[in-house]
Design a protein around this motif. Structure first.
Motif: not given
Lengths: 278, 270
Positions: B20-29
């Motif tokens: 969840a935290l990673v998706s706040l700043v970065w998603t591959p697409y």
């Protein structure tokens, strides 16, 4: 002048109105110490809780309890709560369970001061440390910062004494305060209790099933049996000239050291036979 | 063994939180970017978990979905705890008819199907994560109230509460200073187990179309999308299914582990 006057105190429990304490009466003057002895179920603890107004709601209390001229029976709990910890306090039986396991001991002892004397944290802590020192805990700073499970039974019982006495109550009710302790610690705690009660000039109701323990602390004693007072008087007279057969039995059983070797030990039933075993 | 479930649970929960935290700043697409030319691709270096029926990167959707999962869990557990814990404490401390009334109402609420409540709320206020969270929160109040009441009655019968009252403490003080700290472990365990329940419930509601607006990617919604291509692309259902299982298992193990860890202490209280 009497500090505590109890008249025809009767306590019944539940819908069937089972009688636990049956119209008992006694007086207690300031600084006087009164022992209440009796076996399990004789109504000692119920009497103590009735004095403190701490009986469960299923209990029906009648009669009269006057503390320093104030009638306690029928008083709403919020009014009695103001007196608890201020005019009167209580020392409990089980040092293992009478301290909250989630709270530092110092904070628990200080609670009375925060509630009644209007002290704030800092001055209260100083007073707590001093009080813990007076009940014989030499490293009182460390004890104050400990949780109950980090202390021994004797240390905890001393903390309970400190808790009951720190706000200088007029009346301290001790409900078998040494029953859970071993004999050597028991003697120390009793001596300490005696000292602190004298220093604070507090009166005391001391509940026990042990005549010997009561005689160390108290001048007068009540003997309770099945919710009634069967005998009352000075400790010395009770030992030398007990009137009621039940008291005679108690005195005899407390003197087993005088029984010649090989002889059968006395029981209360030898003096006071009862119809049904309980 | 008990340490194992605690650590495994904590690790799985940490993984979900990390996603969840990673998706706040970065998603591959972009997890909402539809690319018609790249439908239903298999996992590859470009798309780690492949793409779905609309050509959206599955890994990106999975990451973003963790956010919804966490938010739904936190909000519904908070609703249940904020309402259920005071109710249970009231019931356990007051006793008598108050206790009786609260517990009977709780029994009735417990018997009411949670799914029906969610459908009712969705029908009245529209399907959204908010209604789903409210429905899950309301439905789990009774279990919080019951656990809290059980713990409270136990603490109230203890001698230290009597001792506190003998010092003149009145019931608000007893509640806050003695009852609450002593039942906190119980509530923590209940919260963890309810969190798992909430994740599962939200996934079920999303799957039924009762939670998510079309644009918000959630794991339940991914399952629903995967259903239509289940026979041609079974992997589509596998990823969100695994994610849900992992999160639910994590919170359940954490709850179990906490319970075991705190059990000796609870025994000491009695």
């Amino acid at each position: 002048m009497t500090l505590l006057a109890v008249r025809d105190l009767t306590v019944r429990f539940g819908r069937r109105r089972l009688v636990a304490v049956d119209s008992i009466s006694f007086d207690l003057g300031p600084r006087q110490r009164l022992g209440i002895i009796g076996e399990s179920g004789s109504g000692k603890t119920v009497t103590a809780l009735a004095l403190m107004g701490l009986l469960p709601e299923t209990a029906q209390v009648s009669g009269s309890i006057q503390l320093a001229g104030r009638e306690l029976v029928g008083l709403p709990d919020s009014a009695i709560a103001r007196l608890r910890g201020d005019l009167m306090s209580m020392v409990f039986q089980e040092p293992m369970t009478a301290l909250d396991p989630t709270m530092r001991v110092g904070r628990q002892v200080a609670e009375v001061l925060l509630l009644h004397a209007g002290r704030s944290g800092g001055p209260a802590r100083a007073q707590v440390i001093e009080m813990l020192h007076r009940v014989g805990l030499s490293d009182s700073e460390r004890v104050a910062d400990s949780y109950p499970h980090q202390l021994s039974g004797g240390q905890r019982q001393r903390c309970l004494l400190a808790m009951a006495l720190i706000n200088s109550p007029d009346l301290v009710i001790c409900d078998e305060p040494t029953t859970a302790l071993d004999v050597t610690v028991q003697a120390k705690v009793l001596r300490l209790l005696d000292e602190v009660l004298t220093a604070e000039s507090a009166a005391c109701v001391f509940i026990s099933h042990d005549l010997a323990v009561v005689s160390q602390v108290c001048s007068d004693v009540l003997v309770m049996l099945d919710g009634r007072i069967v005998e009352a008087g000075p400790v010395a007279r009770l030992f030398t000239a007990p009137e009621h057969p039940y008291t005679r039995g108690l005195v005899a059983t407390s003197r087993i050291d005088e029984v010649p070797p090989g002889a059968r030990l006395p029981t209360v039933e030898d003096f006071f036979p009862r119809e049904q075993a309980r | 063994m008990r340490r194992l479930s605690l650590w495994l649970g904590a690790a799985l929960v940490a993984l979900v939180v990390l996603m969840a935290l990673v998706s706040l700043v970065w998603t591959p697409y972009d997890p909402t970017l539809v690319v018609p030319g790249q439908r239903l691709q298999n996992p590859s270096a470009a798309h780690w978990l492949g793409t779905d029926a609309m050509g959206i990167d599955v890994f990106s959707r999975l990451l973003i979905g963790a956010q919804t999962t966490i938010v739904v869990g936190v909000v519904s557990v908070s609703i249940a705890a904020v309402l259920g814990v005071p109710l249970g404490m009231l019931s356990g401390q007051a006793g008598g008819w108050v206790d009786e009334v609260v517990m009977r109402v709780t029994d009735i609420a417990y018997a009411f199907p949670a799914l029906l409540l969610a459908i009712l709320l969705a029908a009245r206020f529209g399907a959204s994560p908010v209604t789903a969270m409210i429905a899950i929160g309301l439905a789990t109040i009774p279990s919080f109230a019951r656990v809290t009441r059980a713990g409270t009655t136990q603490v109230m019968s203890s001698e230290f509460v009597l001792a506190a009252r003998a010092s003149g403490t009145r019931w608000p003080g007893v509640s806050m200073r003695h009852v609450l700290p002593n039942i906190a472990p119980l509530i923590g365990v209940q919260a963890s187990v309810t969190f798992a329940l909430a994740i599962l419930a939200e996934a079920a509601l999303s799957y039924l179309g009762l939670s998510t607006a079309a644009i918000v990617p959630t794991w339940g919604k991914m399952l629903r999308d995967a259903q239509s291509v289940m026979f041609s692309a079974p992997l589509q259902a596998l990823w969100p299914g695994l994610a849900i299982a992992m999160a639910v298992l994590g919170f359940n193990l954490l709850g179990d582990g906490l319970r075991d860890l705190l059990d000796p202490r609870l025994r000491e209280v009695t």
